[in-house]
Structure formats: structure tokens, C-alpha cells
Enzyme design. Structure first.
Site, PDB file in Angstrom:
ATOM      1  CD  GLU A   1      -7.012 -55.735 -21.309  1.00 18.84           C
ATOM      2  OE1 GLU A   1      -6.994 -56.682 -20.510  1.00 18.84           O
ATOM      3  OE2 GLU A   1      -6.044 -54.957 -21.449  1.00 18.84           O
TER       4      GLU A   1
ATOM      5  CG  HIS B   1      -4.558 -52.313 -23.700  1.00 18.17           C
ATOM      6  ND1 HIS B   1      -4.230 -53.487 -23.069  1.00 18.17           N
ATOM      7  CD2 HIS B   1      -3.450 -51.967 -24.417  1.00 18.17           C
ATOM      8  CE1 HIS B   1      -2.998 -53.820 -23.400  1.00 18.17           C
ATOM      9  NE2 HIS B   1      -2.506 -52.914 -24.200  1.00 18.17           N
TER      10      HIS B   1
ATOM     11  CB  SER C   1       0.743 -51.864 -22.226  1.00 22.06           C
ATOM     12  OG  SER C   1       0.806 -51.639 -23.596  1.00 22.06           O
TER      13      SER C   1
END
Ligand code: CAA
Length: 286
Positions: free
Chosen positions: A153, A141, A120
Site C-alpha cells: 500500500e 505498507h 499498519s
């Protein structure tokens, strides 16, 4: 390069969600957990979520059965040797991630295997250098709950090859049905760079006694149309994860807005981590 076999290192909330997506996409999936108990937990999590998808008619019975048959579980990292893609989804510990990527680099035999991290907040370049193939390492992500949230992502590091970025972006869009965005390799990437200061500020507002949890959450749900308030969302993500991300972002940017507030630190130290422990900012025990 076609991705057909996917390894997951970690079968927690995020690892299980990503495994669910890959199994549904027809990939052979191998979920690695650290103990027999943790394997059992991952399996229960996956079966529960697939059961929910079935009962909500998000998947039919044949798709459900086929996806479950694609899932394999192990405690041995060596079982990931033949993977085309390995996604690491363990806790936000740089040391642990380094250890895992170093081991994967030694274990995985295919020269063009892709090593992805679902981190993260930890910059991908810092993880990639634990391997001898940093050009094969990329950030991927997902958002919680991974089977539901549309976004992923894709984070290329300064060392990632263009072909690896293309492969994972196409895989995320065409096989997993996600909306990929290319995010910069800086702590928090795009979404957490914006989201985590907001969550941390909400916890600060509560901890400093300025408003009740209900009023903070209702404020953002009813005032801004968010599906959940920031405190309920923090409990869902896990207060330990929020704390790790805030620390990583503070380390990167040295700006007060990312610093974990005392209430967040105390709750993490006290093991009150949110939904997963039955108690966080809210109580889930009853
Ligand atoms: N597969 C497919 N669909 C599923 C599913 C599964 N396994 N499980 C649930 N769903 C579907 C449900 O059928 C439902 O679909 P419909 O709306 O079409 O009926 C939908 O997902 C929502 O599920 P629920 O009804 O169970 O739950 P809800 O309506 O209360 O919504 C929520 C729950 C999706 C979590 C919603 O509250 C929400 O969007 N909250 C915000 C979540 C968020 O912000 N996530 C990002 C966190 S940040 C992060 O993850 C990054 C990080 O690094 C920290």
C-alpha cells in the site's frame, strides 16, 4: 529520482522482510537496530529467509550472495545520512515514530530523500509533521511475510508531493516486483481497515467461548479458502501489533468493532504475543 541506497529503521519481522526485498533488487541496504543483540537478530532473520529462498529456488546462488553483500547493519541512526529512501518499521508507537522521523529529518542530507513509514494503522500526516519536509513523507505498507506477499500500500498524506508518490510507486513495482495500490490516509488504510475487525472478531468469538480455535481457523480455511485461519494469522502478525492497530482504529473511528477484546488485551499484557514469543493463541514451543 533513482533509489539506490535504502535505510531500514528496525530489523524485526517487517523491517528484515523489506530489507530482503531491497537487497535482492540491487540496492545498498543499511539496517539499523537498537543494540548489538538486535542487529544479530536482524542478521539471523535475513540470512534465514535468504537461505529459505535459495533452498526453494526463488533465488540462485549468485543472486543470494550478491543480495547478502548489499546488506549492512548498524546501531547508529547517523549511518543513514546518505540514503535515498528510509523505511521506518518499528513498533506501532506514535511517540517512537515521531522521535525517529524528527531525528531522520536532521540526519539525512539529501534534500529529496524519501521518508516512508511501514505503519499498519497510524495516519501518515500525523507522522509527517515531525519533519520539516512533510512533502517527502509517505506510507509504504508491506504485508507479512514481506518477501512473499505481492501487495504494497502506498499511502500519500494530505502533505505528500505527487513526485514522491510516483517515485515510491515505481520503485515498489519495477524494482521490488510488488503490486502497489494507492490507499487513503485513514487508520488501517485499505487492507487493515477490512482485515483487523475480522481478526479481532475471531479473537472475540474465542474469548467469549463460542467456538474452539481449531474450529474458527478451519471454518475460514475450509469455508472461505483462506491460506491460514484468523487466529493462526494473528499469531503470525503478532498479537501486540493487532492490539496496537485495533487501538489506533478505535481511536480514529470510535466504533465498537475495532475495540480490542479482553482476551487480546490480557494476552498482550501477559507477553503471549504469538509466534515470536513461542506462545500466542497457539503454542509454538515444541
Ligand atoms: N523469498 C521468496 N519466496 C519465499 C521466501 C523468501 N524469503 N520464503 C518463502 N517463500 C515462498 C516459498 O518458496 C513458497 O513458494 P511456492 O508456493 O511457490 O512454493 C511460498 O513463499 C510460501 O512459503 P512456505 O511454503 O514456507 O509457507 P506456506 O505455503 O505455509 O505459506 C504463507 C505461508 C505465505 C504465510 C501463507 O500461509 C499465507 O499466505 N498466509 C496468509 C498471510 C497473510 O495474510 N499475510 C498478510 C498479513 S496482514 C499484514 O501483514 C498487514 C499488517 O499490517 C498487520
Amino acid at each position: 529520482m533513482a533509489i539506490e541506497t535504502v535505510g531500514l529503521v528496525g530489523g524485526g519481522q517487517m523491517g528484515a522482510g523489506i530489507a530482503e526485498l531491497a537487497a535482492k533488487a540491487g540496492c545498498k541496504v543499511i539496517v539499523r537496530e537498537i543494540s548489538a543483540e538486535a542487529v544479530e537478530g536482524a542478521q539471523k532473520r535475513l540470512e534465514g529467509s535468504f537461505g529459505k529462498a535459495l533452498s526453494r529456488e526463488k533465488i540462485d546462488q549468485a543472486g543470494h550472495d550478491a543480495a547478502l553483500a548489499n546488506l549492512n547493519y548498524t546501531t547508529d541512526l547517523a549511518d543513514l545520512a546518505d540514503c535515498d529512501l528510509v523505511v521506518e518499521a518499528v513498533v506501532e508507537s506514535p511517540e517512537l515514530k515521531h522521535e525517529i522521523f524528527k531525528a531522520l529529518d536532521e540526519i539525512c542530507t539529501k534534500p529529496d530523500v524519501i521518508f516512508a513509514s511501514n505503519t499498519s494503522s497510524i495516519p501518515i500526516a500525523s507522522i509527517a509533521v515531525s519533519t520539516t519536509r512533510p512533502e517527502n513523507v509517505v506510507g509504504l505498507h508491506f504485508f507479512n511475510p514481506a518477501p512473499v506477499m505481492k501487495l504494497v500500500e502506498v499511502i500519500p498524506s494530505i502533505l505528500t508531493s505527487d513526485s514522491v508518490v510516483d517515485t515510491v510507486r515505481t520503485f515498489a513495482a519495477d524494482r521490488l516486483g510488488k503490486e502497489p495500490v494507492i490507499a487513503p490516509d485513514r487508520s488501517g488504510f485499505i487492507v487493515n481497515y477490512l482485515l483487523v475487525p475480522y481478526l479481532v472478531q475471531a479473537i472475540r468469538l474465542l474469548g467469549d467461548g463460542h467456538a474452539t480455535k481449531e474450529d474458527i481457523d478451519n471454518g475460514m480455511m475450509m469455508g472461505c479458502g483462506h491460506p491460514m485461519g484468523p487466529l493462526a494469522l494473528s499469531d503470525m502478525i503478532g498479537l501486540d501489533t493487532i492490539h496496537h492497530v485495533a487501538v489506533a482504529m478505535f481511536e480514529e473511528y470510535k466504533e465498537q468493532i475495532y475495540a480490542p477484546p479482553p482476551l487480546l488485551s490480557r494476552m498482550v499484557e501477559g507477553g503471549l504475543l504469538g509466534r515470536k514469543t513461542g506462545r500466542g493463541i497457539y503454542d509454538y514451543s515444541s
